[in-house]
Design an enzyme around this catalytic site. Structure first.
Site, PDB file in Angstrom:
ATOM      1  N   GLY D 148      -3.545  22.913 -12.399  1.00  0.00           N
ATOM      2  CA  GLY D 148      -4.584  22.053 -12.941  1.00  0.00           C
ATOM      3  C   GLY D 148      -5.078  22.594 -14.271  1.00  0.00           C
ATOM      4  O   GLY D 148      -4.859  23.755 -14.615  1.00  0.00           O
ATOM      5  N   CYS D 149      -5.758  21.740 -15.015  1.00  0.00           N
ATOM      6  CA  CYS D 149      -6.255  22.150 -16.335  1.00  0.00           C
ATOM      7  C   CYS D 149      -7.346  23.207 -16.196  1.00  0.00           C
ATOM      8  O   CYS D 149      -7.321  24.236 -16.878  1.00  0.00           O
ATOM      9  CB  CYS D 149      -6.748  20.944 -17.121  1.00  0.00           C
ATOM     10  SG  CYS D 149      -7.781  19.806 -16.189  1.00  0.00           S
ATOM     11  N   TYR D 150      -8.310  22.965 -15.302  1.00  0.00           N
ATOM     12  CA  TYR D 150      -9.366  23.964 -15.125  1.00  0.00           C
ATOM     13  C   TYR D 150      -8.779  25.302 -14.665  1.00  0.00           C
ATOM     14  O   TYR D 150      -9.121  26.354 -15.229  1.00  0.00           O
ATOM     15  CB  TYR D 150     -10.421  23.472 -14.135  1.00  0.00           C
ATOM     16  CG  TYR D 150     -11.369  22.423 -14.677  1.00  0.00           C
ATOM     17  CD1 TYR D 150     -12.243  22.719 -15.723  1.00  0.00           C
ATOM     18  CD2 TYR D 150     -11.418  21.153 -14.132  1.00  0.00           C
ATOM     19  CE1 TYR D 150     -13.129  21.761 -16.212  1.00  0.00           C
ATOM     20  CE2 TYR D 150     -12.306  20.188 -14.614  1.00  0.00           C
ATOM     21  CZ  TYR D 150     -13.169  20.502 -15.656  1.00  0.00           C
ATOM     22  OH  TYR D 150     -14.041  19.558 -16.134  1.00  0.00           O
ATOM     23  N   SER D 153      -7.313  27.249 -17.534  1.00  0.00           N
ATOM     24  CA  SER D 153      -8.288  27.809 -18.481  1.00  0.00           C
ATOM     25  C   SER D 153      -9.072  28.968 -17.876  1.00  0.00           C
ATOM     26  O   SER D 153      -9.530  29.852 -18.596  1.00  0.00           O
ATOM     27  CB  SER D 153      -9.251  26.713 -18.959  1.00  0.00           C
ATOM     28  OG  SER D 153     -10.254  26.445 -18.000  1.00  0.00           O
TER      29      SER D 153
END
Lengths: 345, 345, 345, 345
Positions: D148-150, D153
């Site tokens: 996932g993007c979160y 990051s």
């Protein structure tokens, strides 16, 4: 590899030139200069480029620039460019100037809009860098006067129609809208976030200096005088320029003829896309690219045509077209280094 | 009618003070000053107000300001305010100062964060203008140190919980986000539209000067030392401030107790709205108003609470709270001149 | 207190009506209806208004609405309004309709642009609610067809000049730009944040339904046929509408006469501000207000005039003008409930 | 040339995959599918790509996809992916799945956060596609669960520090902010321009499904349980994700050790840039690129570290990392097709 340099590399246009030329397959960016930032690593000014660009700003030593380059881009304020171009040309460099200093053949027109010209003898050698219209001249040119962003967006849709006699070059109206990067990187109240965000307004109504530039080129294309009413507006977005142009047509014009004329004019142009009626150009479609998208609509009420164009003001409106011109001047493929596939958002 | 003045009226905070006070039912705005713009009509600086505001900026003549006003707002840079407040107080004016100069009781704390204090004798007379927490003191005050925007957004949710012993004042984390107007009206690269738009980033990580301000007030409320890790971020919007606060709880705390404590603390506060769990505060809900909306979430993993608050940084975070304090100092209804119904967009 | 109601209260226009009427000093908002949200607290739909608005959406029971109100605002889709207005009028309520259903005197023009009209017998009773132009009729009206946002922004600058014979009502060009709230609250790809942000484009080029509305009113004002080429554009901002209008002038016109005509026409109008040349209207100056700011520029090249206007599309372009009309219909001061002092940002 | 396909090509992630793969020097994009748009030219959906992409959406015929490709990207909703991956793997295709379906090794964790898993037998074969952390496994993988993007990051900055024992994997706080494109292309009120513009708010406070994903991977890296308090926020910008992470440190940690650990971990990683203290990562610096920029700040008050990271949520947070993984799975250079030079604006 062609050796290229940028004089005045730290503004937004310079920064796009650095990006494009650093990624260009057939050039080496040998020198970038900045009077204000000489000695500073470029990525200290633009940290976004860390790890991809490894250049240090040099002082503006034209001798050194000439020695290290075959072609130089000038991203300088007008009035400065005109003093820099001569020595570089004399030293054998080709020059692509992004200021207004070499956009006019007629020094008097320039001086009306700007200030006294200190190198009028160069004007005859300069070719106006509206690539799709002056491609043949650009191929042979030593000195390019790269067009303003507004003129690029207005002239590309008008040029073929005026040349074909379908559109009257007198009485044209150009209602244009620019993103904020067109105002440059210098801080001012006019570009303060809080003054631009949720704002929209015209500025320099009929007094913008791109107005005479457009009229001069339109007249050159038409072979007769042209007049244009130009109202620029500021849009709250970073990159992008949209023009809606209202022009009167001659008796020969029709929706079909206009479409055919535009399509034929640009069928071989890799960066102009003629949209079908109903498929309306959007600045978001050309963001980060060198495209100019053109739409049109027959206005039966006025026996005229409504032309709509979009460009990225920093690319087709400045650095991108400059690189496109360099490609042509250097015998490269016109799309070298400019072949980004547009992102939808 | 209370006669009020604004010293330093041309920044964004001053401009909101002008707007609020011009529309206030119980005051007359008798004088506004600007060193830079003395003699200029206010609507030449802010054309938006044409037809509604008819004031001319005056030079900063404190004698005249004192003669014409009962209460003065100082919207000046810190270090300037401290030299202006004394003479006005001496002349019998009440003063609401929006700089940092009177926010600290302890000059040493101020001097650590800012610079030497030239009027430390006034610090004892100043009341910290966090209205809902220090309302009683504000009622009697001659001099208000109006809180910073970040402290307002962080302290309002924390104060009742710390006071009640439910939240530990040590080790608090405040992750805060501010709109761009918080940076003021002076142009700089940092507020250039193209540098802010499509950008998001922290700044002054743990070094922002509102950090010691928050710790000092938290300690005052708690009656014991407080420590807070504060990271501000810049959001691409004009008005609004959001804080997400992570605090450890004491053994007595629970989701229900936190809710009850917040609701009870603010049940009579006209500008604080405690949101139910799941109804998350959004800066858009308080734009253009003096509200502070507070949400909370029990964080079982950390035996802590997540507090979320939103304010309009220019209103509850600055000019609005200043007017709210004036209302209380003057025996007006706390909501006079501030009763805007929020717009949903 | 005048008892007022809103039928269809949950869209963006309805939401601004709720806000304005809740704060209006001379009305009581007795009933709001929503077919979709009947039974729901209004602040569950718009949490921004918590603590200031305490209304529950009612089913659309016209009998009850009529019984509880003296005047009703219809914020419904066109075609729905026309079936609702009749029963309310018959029951003695005044009606201000914000749809297109009562904007045309000539049913045929309406039917060309929209669909069959089911209550053509009411058209004669309806007054077009462009306040500054039709104020006298509005005073006596039972039924108002509140203007579209684009027509308001285009007609206010043109009306006095056309009426005075200074501007030719044929061949006018209106290049207009609207914020996104004009598209309403229903989700669609066209209003998805990622499709609008960093975008700018025309839409419905010459085919927008406000075009015949503008031509019909212009013709009414001129006493002769009018024709207008209208190109709307979508701007990435929430509230605001800007129009740049290019009109041909008659032999009598001059820069001075145009200025004098505009100033005289609107000298007593509390919501129209005529700007001096060089002071260019900006949508940010009227955000959140009922103002229309108008600028103008003499275009010597075309012997024409360039008119520039800005409004908040949700206020002067919809809910604000509707309340202004109610004020006039009810003998209130025209500015009651609308006297916001504009914020500069 | 590697033959690749995309199943579910019309969302924003699919659209970025189309763009990246169309420009990739070592692959041929042979098939794209869309159940909703089968038969439609891709540029009818995304006109921005006209003239550069010439593909037609195909029905989701897995047999045909398998026959025409060596590697397939699945840009499908979770729960759909799990039924598609098996047949493609069985037919000999490699699969990079961008949904959540193959991100968890433990089906129970997946089922807690999502729904029953219909292909749990594949979980053991799947490798978590956080490239810089699981590069060795990715090299040999047939099936990638792209992060996932979160999680991307948050995990990239934490991973080396947790692995080195400098940061405690328990009690971590991740305050994250995402641009709107992360919400996908489906229209809803939550992504309506007017609801997002000038708005900022948290959502799914501690309940977002990326929370268990992050905890599971952190625990895998740490070799012991991890716990993380995760609060996502929505920022008004199109592309970009910023995370500010507050973590407790072990006794061994210091500012220097943290810096050394991060630098060493990523010295050979072409898409991770460790910023010096004071050089704060900004989402604008990575817009349109596959970079993750990481900054850090020693928080003496809490004996902890503040980590700050930025990515483009559609690239390093989705399509870019997927292509990076494909490069590694295929023996290509890791940067092939991803070497964009970042633009400064």
């Amino acid at each position: 590899m062609l050796r290229v340099g940028i004089v005045g590399a730290t503004g937004y246009t310079g920064c796009e030139l650095v990006r494009l030329l650093s990624g260009h397959p057939k050039v080496t960016l040998t020198v970038i200069t900045s009077r204000q930032h000489a000695g500073t690593a470029y990525t200290d000014i633009y940290p976004a480029m860390s790890g991809r660009v490894d250049l240090v700003c040099q002082p503006q030593d034209l001798g050194r620039v000439a020695a290290e380059t075959d072609l130089v881009f000038l991203a300088l304020p007008h009035e400065v460019s005109m003093t820099v171009a001569g020595p570089l040309l004399a030293a054998g460099c080709k020059v692509v100037d992004l200021s207004a200093d070499f956009r006019f053949r007629d020094a008097a027109l320039y001086e009306d809009a700007y200030q006294p010209h200190h190198a009028p003898e160069l004007l005859d050698r300069a070719v106006y860098g509206l690539t799709e219209v002056y491609r043949d001249g650009i191929r042979e040119a030593q000195l390019i006067g790269n067009p303003g962003c507004y003129p690029t967006s207005v002239l590309l849709p008008l040029a073929p129609l005026v040349a074909a006699g379908l559109v009257d070059p007198a009485g044209v109206i150009a209602d244009c809208k620019s993103g904020v990067s067109g105002a440059g990187r210098s801080p001012s109240l006019a570009v303060h976030y809080c003054e631009v965000n949720e704002s929209f307004k015209p500025y320099k109504v009929t007094t913008h200096r791109h107005n005479p530039e457009m009229e001069a080129i339109l007249a050159d294309i038409a072979g007769k005088p042209a007049s244009l009413t130009f109202v620029p507006h500021l849009v709250p977005l970073t990159r992008g320029m949209q023009s809606t142009i209202y022009a009167g047509c001659t008796g020969d014009a029709s929706a079909d003829r206009i479409r055919a004329c535009l399509r034929e004019a640009y069928q071989a142009a890799p960066f102009v896309r003629i949209r079908d009626p109903g498929d309306i150009p959007d600045v978001l479609h050309v963001r980060g690219t060198n495209f100019c998208d053109i739409g049109f609509h027959w206005d039966a009420k006025r026996s005229g045509v409504i032309l709509m164009s979009v460009i990225d003001n920093l690319l087709k409106g400045a650095a991108g077209q400059a690189v496109q011109n360099m490609n042509i001047m250097s015998g490269f493929d016109e799309t070298d280094g400019l072949g980004f596939i547009p992102s939808a958002l």
